[in-house]
Write a protein that holds these residues in place. Structure first.
Motif, mmCIF file in Angstrom:
data_model
loop_
_atom_site.group_PDB
_atom_site.id
_atom_site.type_symbol
_atom_site.label_atom_id
_atom_site.label_comp_id
_atom_site.label_asym_id
_atom_site.label_seq_id
_atom_site.Cartn_x
_atom_site.Cartn_y
_atom_site.Cartn_z
ATOM 1 N N ARG A 56 10.186 5.687 3.239
ATOM 2 C CA ARG A 56 9.456 6.845 3.476
ATOM 3 C C ARG A 56 9.737 7.907 2.313
ATOM 4 O O ARG A 56 10.485 7.653 1.274
ATOM 5 C CB ARG A 56 10.237 7.517 4.703
ATOM 6 N N ARG A 57 8.841 8.704 1.934
ATOM 7 C CA ARG A 57 8.865 9.413 0.808
ATOM 8 C C ARG A 57 10.086 10.100 0.451
ATOM 9 O O ARG A 57 10.227 10.323 -0.590
ATOM 10 C CB ARG A 57 7.690 10.662 1.277
ATOM 11 N N ARG A 116 0.795 -1.163 -0.102
ATOM 12 C CA ARG A 116 -0.006 -0.101 -0.100
ATOM 13 C C ARG A 116 0.775 1.259 0.106
ATOM 14 O O ARG A 116 2.049 1.362 0.349
ATOM 15 C CB ARG A 116 -0.930 -0.039 1.118
ATOM 16 N N GLU A 150 0.983 5.134 1.625
ATOM 17 C CA GLU A 150 0.119 6.002 2.617
ATOM 18 C C GLU A 150 0.923 7.371 2.554
ATOM 19 O O GLU A 150 2.186 7.367 2.997
ATOM 20 C CB GLU A 150 0.235 5.313 3.974
ATOM 21 N N TYR A 151 0.209 8.309 2.242
ATOM 22 C CA TYR A 151 0.882 9.858 2.454
ATOM 23 C C TYR A 151 2.331 9.678 1.854
ATOM 24 O O TYR A 151 3.123 10.439 2.360
ATOM 25 C CB TYR A 151 0.918 10.271 3.796
ATOM 26 N N GLY A 152 2.158 9.062 0.697
ATOM 27 C CA GLY A 152 3.540 9.181 -0.128
ATOM 28 C C GLY A 152 4.626 8.115 0.366
ATOM 29 O O GLY A 152 5.560 7.719 -0.433
ATOM 30 N N ASN A 153 4.341 7.410 1.494
ATOM 31 C CA ASN A 153 5.319 6.265 2.018
ATOM 32 C C ASN A 153 4.914 5.086 1.422
ATOM 33 O O ASN A 153 3.598 4.836 1.441
ATOM 34 C CB ASN A 153 5.341 6.451 3.527
ATOM 35 N N SER A 209 6.812 6.698 -8.985
ATOM 36 C CA SER A 209 5.330 6.205 -8.231
ATOM 37 C C SER A 209 5.185 4.731 -8.357
ATOM 38 O O SER A 209 5.603 4.099 -9.174
ATOM 39 C CB SER A 209 4.395 7.042 -8.653
#
Length: 531
Positions: A167-168, A149, A151-154, A176
């Motif tokens: 992490r992002r 998944r 989540e917020y770019g992570n 992406s």
């Protein structure tokens, strides 16, 4: 006494859980025993010490009540007198535990639910321990997984036996990922945390590229070619320095591969990141010149103590050497570990002329000589009045037109100038209230005392409170930039070891450190940590 239960099914469950979670069967059985103990305490009382045993071969469950043998019983539920214990077991002694079999119990709904929770918790803890042990030794490796998944770019990655997170800020710009994508990344940290092992991956780490080259280039894998340094601007450009241990093998050619096949495989994984492969050299100047490729370098001037280098390039090569937004020189600096200052031949010439003019003016003013004498001293390489005052007379008399009488007069004037400066600095030091006791610190000068006085330092104890970086300065990396913060004594010829010795000497004299032999032990806390 065995509790009535399906013994074969119990062992089958233990085997199935152990296989599914990849943990030791004995750990699952231990979890079951803990669960049965908890359920038994609900039945017999929480204050009773109960032990449950499961036969790992046949599945028999035995419940026992344990009481400690003591001389005087204070709590009959957990203790038993030695006299009573000897009636039941002849070889028992003080401190032992007397075990008594308990009758079987029927698990009610609450007891069964409680036992189930205990088993789940113990198995989950064992699973987390297994995951941590599995991945803690895989730091500095590349692993593959499936995107679970975002989540917020992570990006959360399914590794099969656990999850990891990218992490992002550890993802390459503009890339992406979607659910189900296969992804490769570098393991840079594994931590044991309350919610389980946390595995952190990166695709921007410099070692990610190094490991990709190791996978693509057999010579690196075999140790014939070694990667000495890597610098990256993730997703844009990178530099990698390599050296060959076999003179017959070109390290750059080995990394490029036939028609660029090897380097292109790495470039494709890094989303088109341009890679400069540079031959490493033990000579700092040669290495830095190589690192600035494709720019041509005319001249270099090294300051080895400060690890700083001035690089002179032709006027038409300046933009190429600096790179777009300073990228080329920034990566070269990261790769070599040196601060690089780039200038054109014209700028270098202007700087030399300015330095020559400034030195000539200094000598004219300090020594009260005419312009010609000041220029002669500057052209012979003298850079300070101190040098003129204390250098051997023969070095000045070697200048054409300088006789012995002239040399003596010049050195006398230099000495008088330094004495005036010393008196002025001492007056300033006294005005600031700086104590004479600071002179006991090895290497401390009046000029330094005046400077620290301006910083509010007046006593040995004040000086002992300094950290090394307070004196000589420090550098911090912020993003892709290195920011340098000057220290209080940055203008003096002071290295880290000198600063450490001065501070430790002050701490010894103030009693912060006991003996001078503790010097090496006392240095460590003086250092700041660069963020």
């Amino acid at each position: 006494m065995a509790v009535s239960a399906n013994r074969v099914e119990l062992l089958q469950i233990a085997d199935a859980v152990a296989r599914e979670k990849s943990i030791d069967r004995e750990i699952v059985i231990q979890a079951m025993e803990d669960a049965i103990q908890k359920a038994a305490r609900l039945r017999y009382g929480q204050e009773i010490n109960i032990r449950a045993d499961i036969d790992s071969k046949y599945g028999d469950i035995t419940l026992q009540r344990l009481r400690e043998v003591v001389e005087q019983v204070e709590d009959s539920t957990t203790q038993v007198s030695l006299t009573e214990a000897l009636n039941q077991k002849s070889d028992i002694k003080l401190g032992d535990f007397l075990s008594e079999l308990l009758p079987p119990i029927d698990f009610g709904r609450i007891a069964a639910q409680s036992a189930k929770q205990v088993i789940f918790q113990k198995v989950r803890e064992a699973e987390r321990d297994h995951q941590y042990e599995e991945y803690k030794d895989r730091v500095d490796e590349i692993i593959s997984g499936i995107v679970k998944r975002v989540e917020y770019g992570n990006v959360v990655v399914d590794l099969g036996w656990g999850e990891a997170v990218i992490r992002r800020d550890e993802l390459i710009q503009r890339e992406s990922f979607r659910y189900g994508d296969r992804i490769r990344a570098y393991v840079y940290d594994v931590r044991r945390e309350q919610r389980g092992p946390q595995i952190f991956l990166s695709r921007t780490h410099p070692q990610f590229m190094a490991k990709l080259f190791t996978m693509e280039v057999p010579e690196i894998y075999d140790g014939i070619v070694e990667i000495k340094a890597v610098a990256r601007d993730p997703g844009s450009r990178a530099k990698i320095a390599v050296i060959s241990r076999d003179a017959s093998i070109d390290p750059v050619g080995a990394c490029v591969g036939m028609r660029g096949s090897r380097v292109q495989a790495v470039v494709a994984e890094l989303q088109g990141e341009k890679i400069d492969i540079i031959p490493w050299s033990p000579d700092a100047a040669t290495f830095i010149v190589n690192a600035l490729q494709p720019a041509e370098v005319s001249k270099v001037v090294l300051d080895e103590e400060a690890e700083r280098i001035d690089v002179v390039v032709p006027n038409d090569q300046l933009s190429l050497a600096i790179g777009r937004r300073g990228q080329n020189v920034r990566l070269a600096s990261q790769l070599t570990g040196w601060d690089i200052d780039i200038m054109t031949e014209q700028e270098e010439s202007e700087r030399r002329q300015k330095e020559f003019k400034d030195r000539s003016s200094l000598f004219m003013k300090a020594l009260d000589v005419d312009e010609m004498v000041g220029q002669l001293l500057a052209s012979e390489g003298f850079v300070s009045v101190e040098e003129i005052a204390y250098v051997d007379k023969s070095e000045i008399s070697a200048i054409e037109g300088f006789d012995e009488e002239t040399v003596l007069e010049i050195q006398n004037r230099a000495g008088e100038y330094l004495e005036r400066i010393e008196r002025d600095l001492d007056e300033k030091r006294k005005k600031c209230g700086v104590s004479d006791e600071l002179r006991s610190i090895p290497g401390m000068t009046t000029a330094m005392m005046a400077v620290v006085g301006d910083d509010g330092v007046k006593t040995l104890e004040d000086f002992a409170g300094y950290a090394v970086d307070d004196l000589i300065g420090w550098s911090e990396r912020q993003g892709n930039r290195i920011i340098t913060y000057p220290g209080i004594l940055a203008s003096f010829d002071l290295n880290r070891e000198d600063a450490e010795n001065m501070i430790v000497a002050a701490r010894i004299r103030t009693g912060w450190l006991g003996e001078e032999k503790e010097m090496s032990d006392g240095i460590e806390p003086l250092k700041k940590i660069d963020l």
